[in-house]
Design a protein around this motif. Structure first.
Motif, short mmCIF file in Angstrom:
data_model
loop_
_atom_site.label_atom_id
_atom_site.label_comp_id
_atom_site.label_asym_id
_atom_site.label_seq_id
_atom_site.Cartn_x
_atom_site.Cartn_y
_atom_site.Cartn_z
N GLN A 63 15.29 15.34 -43.58
CA GLN A 63 15.73 13.95 -43.48
C GLN A 63 15.65 13.41 -42.05
O GLN A 63 15.94 12.26 -41.80
CB GLN A 63 17.17 13.83 -43.98
N ARG A 64 15.28 14.26 -41.10
CA ARG A 64 15.31 13.91 -39.68
C ARG A 64 13.98 13.32 -39.22
O ARG A 64 12.93 13.96 -39.34
CB ARG A 64 15.63 15.17 -38.89
N PRO A 65 13.99 12.09 -38.68
CA PRO A 65 12.75 11.54 -38.12
C PRO A 65 12.34 12.32 -36.87
O PRO A 65 13.17 12.55 -35.99
CB PRO A 65 13.10 10.10 -37.77
N VAL A 66 11.07 12.70 -36.80
CA VAL A 66 10.58 13.49 -35.67
C VAL A 66 9.38 12.84 -34.99
O VAL A 66 8.86 13.37 -34.02
CB VAL A 66 10.23 14.93 -36.09
N GLY A 67 8.96 11.69 -35.49
CA GLY A 67 7.83 11.01 -34.90
C GLY A 67 7.51 9.74 -35.66
O GLY A 67 8.17 9.39 -36.63
N PHE A 68 6.48 9.04 -35.18
CA PHE A 68 6.06 7.82 -35.85
C PHE A 68 4.64 7.47 -35.45
O PHE A 68 4.09 7.96 -34.46
CB PHE A 68 7.00 6.64 -35.53
N ILE A 69 4.06 6.60 -36.26
CA ILE A 69 2.78 5.96 -35.96
C ILE A 69 2.90 4.53 -36.44
O ILE A 69 3.49 4.27 -37.49
CB ILE A 69 1.58 6.70 -36.59
N ALA A 70 2.40 3.60 -35.65
CA ALA A 70 2.49 2.19 -36.01
C ALA A 70 1.23 1.48 -35.55
O ALA A 70 0.61 1.88 -34.55
CB ALA A 70 3.72 1.56 -35.37
N GLY A 71 0.86 0.45 -36.26
CA GLY A 71 -0.32 -0.29 -35.89
C GLY A 71 -0.43 -1.62 -36.60
O GLY A 71 0.50 -2.04 -37.29
N TYR A 72 -1.58 -2.23 -36.46
CA TYR A 72 -1.77 -3.57 -37.00
C TYR A 72 -3.25 -3.80 -37.28
O TYR A 72 -4.12 -3.10 -36.78
CB TYR A 72 -1.25 -4.62 -36.01
N ALA A 73 -3.48 -4.83 -38.09
CA ALA A 73 -4.84 -5.24 -38.41
C ALA A 73 -5.24 -6.40 -37.50
O ALA A 73 -4.39 -7.20 -37.10
CB ALA A 73 -4.92 -5.68 -39.86
N SER A 74 -6.51 -6.47 -37.19
CA SER A 74 -7.01 -7.62 -36.44
C SER A 74 -8.40 -7.98 -36.94
O SER A 74 -9.18 -7.11 -37.34
CB SER A 74 -7.04 -7.34 -34.94
N GLU A 75 -8.67 -9.28 -36.93
CA GLU A 75 -10.00 -9.74 -37.31
C GLU A 75 -10.97 -9.47 -36.17
O GLU A 75 -10.61 -9.60 -35.00
CB GLU A 75 -9.99 -11.25 -37.58
N CYS A 76 -12.16 -9.12 -36.52
CA CYS A 76 -13.22 -8.95 -35.55
C CYS A 76 -13.47 -10.31 -34.89
O CYS A 76 -13.54 -11.33 -35.59
CB CYS A 76 -14.46 -8.44 -36.27
N PRO A 77 -13.59 -10.38 -33.57
CA PRO A 77 -13.75 -11.67 -32.90
C PRO A 77 -14.99 -12.44 -33.31
O PRO A 77 -15.03 -13.66 -33.22
CB PRO A 77 -13.81 -11.32 -31.41
#
Length: 155
Positions: A63-77
């Motif tokens: 039950q213990r958080p030991v890490g994370f990953i986060a991100g997002y989407a972006s449109e190609c310019p």
């Protein structure tokens, strides 16, 4: 170790876990110690965890958080129909830092990237040990690019 989306009841422990990320970042970017604002961190985590074009996944040992990953989407310019997925944060506690666990985190992000129809993934970081971070992502077949920073003075 399992990786899944953070649920609202885990928000406080995720903010605490982000504090360990900050502590590690301070080693490479000492100014973060003075600039760190927990309210901004809470806003960032909420944004990444709640917007359709963002994601926040926690890694758990039991039950213990030991890490994370986060991100997002972006449109190609140059073509709005092409989506890229960008890793903004990746972190594991020292006790869980190994390539297998990083692979699990990155695989979860890749899985999310496919659900938003991303064409490619990019990865970066705020400056936690840039050489180590580069080697980590290259190990998982990310190709080097260019991202540089410059401090500005307003005076």
């Amino acid at each position: 170790m399992i990786v899944r989306q953070m649920i609202p009841q885990e928000f406080d422990v995720t903010v605490n876990l982000f504090g360990y990320y900050r502590d590690e970042a301070v080693e490479s970017l000492p100014r973060i110690a003075d600039e760190y604002d927990e309210n901004s961190v809470m806003k960032t985590i909420k944004q990444f965890a709640s917007k359709w074009d963002h994601c926040w996944f926690n890694a758990y040992e039991g039950q213990r958080p030991v890490g994370f990953i986060a991100g997002y989407a972006s449109e190609c310019p140059w073509n709005k129909d092409i989506i890229d997925a960008n890793i903004a944060f990746i972190f594991l506690l020292d006790s869980h830092k190994n390539m297998d666990n990083f692979r699990i985190l990155i695989s979860k992000f890749e899985e999310w990237s496919k659900t938003i129809k991303a064409r490619s993934m990019t990865a970066g970081d705020i400056g936690i040990n840039p050489e180590r971070t580069r080697k980590l992502f290259e190990h998982f077949d990310f190709k080097p690019g260019v991202w540089l920073g410059k401090e500005l003075t307003n005076g």
